[in-house]
Design a protein around this motif. Structure first.
Motif, PDB file in Angstrom:
ATOM      1  N   LYS A   4       0.831  -1.198   0.000  1.00 35.90           N
ATOM      2  CA  LYS A   4       0.000   0.000   0.000  1.00 35.90           C
ATOM      3  C   LYS A   4       0.871   1.257   0.000  1.00 35.90           C
ATOM      4  O   LYS A   4       0.574   2.222  -0.685  1.00 35.90           O
ATOM      5  CB  LYS A   4      -0.928  -0.020   1.224  1.00 35.90           C
ATOM      6  N   ASN A   8       0.910   4.040  -2.852  1.00 42.80           N
ATOM      7  CA  ASN A   8       0.686   5.464  -2.567  1.00 42.80           C
ATOM      8  C   ASN A   8       1.843   6.312  -3.082  1.00 42.80           C
ATOM      9  O   ASN A   8       1.633   7.403  -3.602  1.00 42.80           O
ATOM     10  CB  ASN A   8       0.507   5.695  -1.064  1.00 42.80           C
ATOM     11  N   ASN A  12       1.516   9.270  -5.722  1.00 38.14           N
ATOM     12  CA  ASN A  12       1.978  10.618  -5.367  1.00 38.14           C
ATOM     13  C   ASN A  12       3.040  11.126  -6.339  1.00 38.14           C
ATOM     14  O   ASN A  12       3.024  12.294  -6.720  1.00 38.14           O
ATOM     15  CB  ASN A  12       2.514  10.647  -3.933  1.00 38.14           C
TER      16      ASN A  12
END
Length: 113
Positions: A4, A8, A12
Motif C-alpha cells: 500500500k 501510494n 503521489n
C-alpha cells in the motif's frame, strides 16, 4: 501494508503527470515524454485512457461528423466529455479509475505505453 505504501508513493510521484495527460493531446504527449525515462504505472494508466479518448474524438470528427451527421457527432462529443471528466477526476483523486465502456480496451490496446 508495504504494498500500500509503494502504491501510494507511485500515485503521489505520478499524480501531476497523470493530470497533465488529460490536458489536450499536447498534455498527453508531454506526460508520455516525462513518463518515458522513469516509468510510473499510475501515469501510464492515465496516458492509455487519454490516448483512447483522443482516438475516438478523431474518429468522431473525421468519420461520424463527415459521413453520418453532425447531430450524432455532437452526441458522441458530449459523451466523450463526460468520459474525459471521469478519467480526469480519477487522476485528481489518485485513482486508477477506468472510463466506462472503453477503459478495459484502452488498457489492453495500449499496454506497451
Amino acid at each position: 501494508m508495504g504494498d500500500k505504501m509503494i502504491e501510494n508513493q507511485t500515485v503521489n510521484e505520478g499524480k501531476t503527470n497523470a493530470i497533465i495527460s488529460y490536458l489536450t493531446i499536447i498534455g498527453t504527449i508531454v506526460a508520455y515524454i516525462l513518463n518515458n525515462s522513469k516509468k510510473n504505472s499510475f501515469v501510464s494508466f492515465h496516458i492509455r485512457q487519454m490516448i483512447g479518448l483522443c482516438i475516438i474524438q478523431l474518429l468522431n470528427s473525421w468519420i461520424i461528423q463527415k459521413y453520418v451527421s453532425s447531430v450524432a457527432a455532437g452526441i458522441i462529443g458530449v459523451a466523450l466529455v463526460i468520459l474525459w471528466i471521469i478519467g480526469f477526476m480519477g487522476a485528481i483523486k489518485g485513482e486508477e479509475k477506468k472510463i466506462p465502456i472503453f477503459g478495459d480496451q484502452f488498457q489492453e490496446w495500449f499496454k506497451n505505453i
